[in-house]
Scaffold this motif. Structure first.
Motif, PDB file in Angstrom:
ATOM      1  N   MET A  41       0.805  -1.232   0.000  1.00  0.00           N
ATOM      2  CA  MET A  41       0.000   0.000   0.000  1.00  0.00           C
ATOM      3  C   MET A  41       0.836   1.280   0.000  1.00  0.00           C
ATOM      4  O   MET A  41       0.380   2.318   0.473  1.00  0.00           O
ATOM      5  N   ARG A  44      -2.131   2.856  -3.500  1.00  0.00           N
ATOM      6  CA  ARG A  44      -3.389   2.136  -3.297  1.00  0.00           C
ATOM      7  C   ARG A  44      -4.516   2.943  -3.933  1.00  0.00           C
ATOM      8  O   ARG A  44      -4.289   4.046  -4.420  1.00  0.00           O
ATOM      9  N   ILE A  49      -3.810   1.688  -8.580  1.00  0.00           N
ATOM     10  CA  ILE A  49      -3.227   0.333  -8.638  1.00  0.00           C
ATOM     11  C   ILE A  49      -3.120  -0.098 -10.113  1.00  0.00           C
ATOM     12  O   ILE A  49      -2.125  -0.689 -10.538  1.00  0.00           O
ATOM     13  N   ARG A  87      -2.688  -7.635  -5.385  1.00  0.00           N
ATOM     14  CA  ARG A  87      -3.906  -7.462  -4.566  1.00  0.00           C
ATOM     15  C   ARG A  87      -5.084  -8.059  -5.352  1.00  0.00           C
ATOM     16  O   ARG A  87      -5.161  -7.873  -6.571  1.00  0.00           O
ATOM     17  N   CYS A 155     -12.802   6.314   3.059  1.00  0.00           N
ATOM     18  CA  CYS A 155     -11.502   5.948   2.483  1.00  0.00           C
ATOM     19  C   CYS A 155     -10.894   7.150   1.748  1.00  0.00           C
ATOM     20  O   CYS A 155     -11.219   8.301   2.066  1.00  0.00           O
ATOM     21  N   ASN A 156     -10.036   6.897   0.786  1.00  0.00           N
ATOM     22  CA  ASN A 156      -9.494   7.995  -0.026  1.00  0.00           C
ATOM     23  C   ASN A 156      -9.688   7.666  -1.500  1.00  0.00           C
ATOM     24  O   ASN A 156      -9.250   6.618  -1.981  1.00  0.00           O
ATOM     25  N   THR A 157     -10.377   8.562  -2.181  1.00  0.00           N
ATOM     26  CA  THR A 157     -10.694   8.363  -3.597  1.00  0.00           C
ATOM     27  C   THR A 157     -10.198   9.565  -4.412  1.00  0.00           C
ATOM     28  O   THR A 157     -10.757   9.888  -5.449  1.00  0.00           O
ATOM     29  N   ALA A 161      -5.414   8.224  -5.057  1.00  0.00           N
ATOM     30  CA  ALA A 161      -5.982   6.898  -5.330  1.00  0.00           C
ATOM     31  C   ALA A 161      -6.161   6.628  -6.825  1.00  0.00           C
ATOM     32  O   ALA A 161      -6.653   5.572  -7.209  1.00  0.00           O
ATOM     33  N   THR A 162      -5.753   7.605  -7.639  1.00  0.00           N
ATOM     34  CA  THR A 162      -6.012   7.526  -9.080  1.00  0.00           C
ATOM     35  C   THR A 162      -4.781   8.029  -9.835  1.00  0.00           C
ATOM     36  O   THR A 162      -3.765   8.358  -9.227  1.00  0.00           O
ATOM     37  N   THR A 167     -12.023  10.197  -7.977  1.00  0.00           N
ATOM     38  CA  THR A 167     -13.371   9.777  -8.404  1.00  0.00           C
ATOM     39  C   THR A 167     -14.415  10.456  -7.507  1.00  0.00           C
ATOM     40  O   THR A 167     -14.893  11.537  -7.834  1.00  0.00           O
ATOM     41  N   GLY A 233     -16.048   5.427  -3.489  1.00  0.00           N
ATOM     42  CA  GLY A 233     -15.445   4.840  -4.679  1.00  0.00           C
ATOM     43  C   GLY A 233     -15.811   3.365  -4.789  1.00  0.00           C
ATOM     44  O   GLY A 233     -16.738   2.893  -4.114  1.00  0.00           O
ATOM     45  N   ALA A 234     -15.080   2.651  -5.633  1.00  0.00           N
ATOM     46  CA  ALA A 234     -15.328   1.213  -5.795  1.00  0.00           C
ATOM     47  C   ALA A 234     -14.043   0.525  -6.219  1.00  0.00           C
ATOM     48  O   ALA A 234     -13.209   1.121  -6.900  1.00  0.00           O
ATOM     49  N   ASN A 245     -16.112  -2.229  -2.025  1.00  0.00           N
ATOM     50  CA  ASN A 245     -15.326  -1.028  -1.708  1.00  0.00           C
ATOM     51  C   ASN A 245     -14.791  -1.187  -0.291  1.00  0.00           C
ATOM     52  O   ASN A 245     -15.100  -2.157   0.415  1.00  0.00           O
ATOM     53  N   PHE A 312     -12.238  -5.122   2.308  1.00  0.00           N
ATOM     54  CA  PHE A 312     -13.383  -4.600   1.545  1.00  0.00           C
ATOM     55  C   PHE A 312     -14.666  -5.282   1.998  1.00  0.00           C
ATOM     56  O   PHE A 312     -14.626  -6.355   2.600  1.00  0.00           O
TER      57      PHE A 312
HETATM   58  O1  MRU Z   1      -7.261  -0.544   0.326  1.00  0.00           O
HETATM   59  P1  MRU Z   1      -7.321   0.662  -0.552  1.00  0.00           P
HETATM   60  O2  MRU Z   1      -6.853   1.919   0.106  1.00  0.00           O
HETATM   61  O3  MRU Z   1      -6.663   0.410  -1.885  1.00  0.00           O
HETATM   62  O4  MRU Z   1      -8.869   0.855  -0.839  1.00  0.00           O
HETATM   63  C1  MRU Z   1      -9.286   1.923  -1.628  1.00  0.00           C
HETATM   64  C2  MRU Z   1     -10.758   2.012  -1.781  1.00  0.00           C
HETATM   65  O5  MRU Z   1     -11.496   1.221  -1.256  1.00  0.00           O
HETATM   66  C3  MRU Z   1     -11.259   3.071  -2.702  1.00  0.00           C
HETATM   67  O6  MRU Z   1     -12.516   3.504  -2.303  1.00  0.00           O
HETATM   68  C4  MRU Z   1     -11.349   2.505  -4.130  1.00  0.00           C
HETATM   69  O7  MRU Z   1     -10.198   1.818  -4.480  1.00  0.00           O
HETATM   70  C5  MRU Z   1     -11.591   3.589  -5.107  1.00  0.00           C
HETATM   71  S1  MRU Z   1     -10.247   4.734  -5.238  1.00  0.00           S
HETATM   72  C6  MRU Z   1     -10.698   5.885  -6.408  1.00  0.00           C
END
Ligand code: MRU
Length: 348
Positions: A41, A44, A49, A87, A155-157, A161-162, A167, A233-234, A245, A312
């Motif tokens: 992570m 993440r 990812i 993962r 969480c963080n979106t 995370a992108t 998102t 997010g998802a 998620n 999740f």
């Molecule tokens: O374990 P993580 O931090 O990778 O989980 C992230 C999430 O659950 C986010 O909501 C999801 O990946 C969407 S990120 C745009």
């Protein structure tokens, strides 16, 4: 803010385990290092990812000693299988790897050096497309609100995370640009604290009004009428709309429905897995028990305490008000509308 970039034929990632206390970077020059960064992570969030896996694949190409493209393909297959194991839940990992593998297969007639360059180019395209997709999602999502709103997120979106922008947090960014954000309620997101550490970090940098709460406070504020919408997010959306998620998302969806607050899932279409019929078939990652037993370096439970740590959960489609993608806002029935939206897009 950049989660990941290709620099001097290496992959540079901000170490998200250290944020917000330290801005440290991990630099990888082989695919095994990238796989390790995903697993631990350093990087993440499902779309990030995917980008990391694509860059890892490109690194595998670059560092291969193969003299022909056919021999290169054999090396890439090994890297593909190694990176696939990083993962299990975020389908963007597998989506990005299969896109990269198709590039290799479809260009097998190129010279080995040209093919290596082509793989780097494709990974870079995946990243820049992701940013454009997120901006589109921001436009569709922000159009759902016509007044100033308070939203709750888990969480963080965001940009971290992108590939960039974000998102669910991208929608927050777009809303903020339009003067439509009153405040963001940030769930701390136990056990890895992506909300407390990363979402607050991003919102602070953007100057967006936010309040951090522990996960178990969400129901209190939702019930009090302090939340106009929940945006999450998802990691994988099944063909029927059931959504995997971050752990705790399902509880939020139930709370939102009980209190008649809209609950939006926000994701690029690369997170939709039409090969999975329903949520029960989505693999759920079980992570190290240390994440639950410790906060930072401090142990919070006696030795030998038994622990479960599913990363999740699954939110059944019936709790989801709409799924917001770069192709637009998709409403239920998801089993029909997801398929139609994707088919329509393929035809155009
Ligand atoms: O374990 P993580 O931090 O990778 O989980 C992230 C999430 O659950 C986010 O909501 C999801 O990946 C969407 S990120 C745009």
């Amino acid at each position: 803010m950049k989660s990941i970039e290709w620099a001097d034929n290496k992959v540079k990632m901000i170490d998200q385990r250290k944020l917000p206390l330290k801005d440290e970077y991990i630099i990888c020059n082989d695919y095994k290092c990238v796989a390790k960064a995903i697993k631990s992570m350093v990087i993440r969030g499902a779309p990030a990812i995917g980008v990391a896996a694509a860059y890892g694949f490109a690194l595998a190409g670059l560092s291969s000693k193969a003299k022909t493209s056919k021999a290169l393909l054999d090396d890439l297959k090994v890297a593909h299988s190694h990176l696939s194991e990083a993962r299990p839940t975020a389908v963007n990992l597998f989506w990005a790897l299969s896109r990269m593998m198709n590039i290799a297969i479809n260009n097998i007639d190129m010279s080995v050096n040209k093919l290596k360059d082509r793989l780097i180019e494709e990974a870079t395209i995946i990243k820049s497309e992701d940013i454009a997709i997120n901006e589109k999602i921001g436009q569709y999502g922000s159009a759902l609100f016509n007044k100033k709103v308070s939203v709750l997120t888990h969480c963080n979106t965001g940009a971290l995370a992108t590939g960039g922008y974000g998102t669910a947090l991208g929608i927050v960014r777009s809303l903020n640009k339009q003067g439509k954000i009153k405040r963001v309620w940030v769930d701390e997101t136990r056990p890895f604290l992506q909300g407390a550490r990363l979402t607050t970090y991003e919102l602070k940098k953007e100057g967006i009004e936010h309040i951090l709460i522990t996960d178990n406070m969400a129901g209190y504020f939702i019930n009090k009428g302090d939340v106009d919408a929940v945006l999450v997010g998802a990691d994988r959306i099944a063909a029927n709309g059931d959504t995997a998620n971050k752990i705790g998302t399902y509880s939020l969806a139930v709370l939102a429905k009980e209190n008649k607050v809209p609950f939006y899932v926000v994701a690029p279409t690369s997170t939709i897995d039409m090969n999975i019929n329903s949520g029960g078939d989505i693999p759920i990652e079980e992570r190290d028990k240390r994440e639950v037993l410790f906060i930072g370096e401090s142990r919070i439970a006696p030795s030998r305490t038994k622990v479960k740590n599913p990363a999740f959960d699954i939110t059944p489609a019936r709790y989801i008000t709409a799924i917001i993608t770069e192709l637009g806002v998709i409403n239920s029935p998801y089993d029909i509308n997801l398929k139609n939206k994707l088919l329509l897009n393929k035809r155009n």
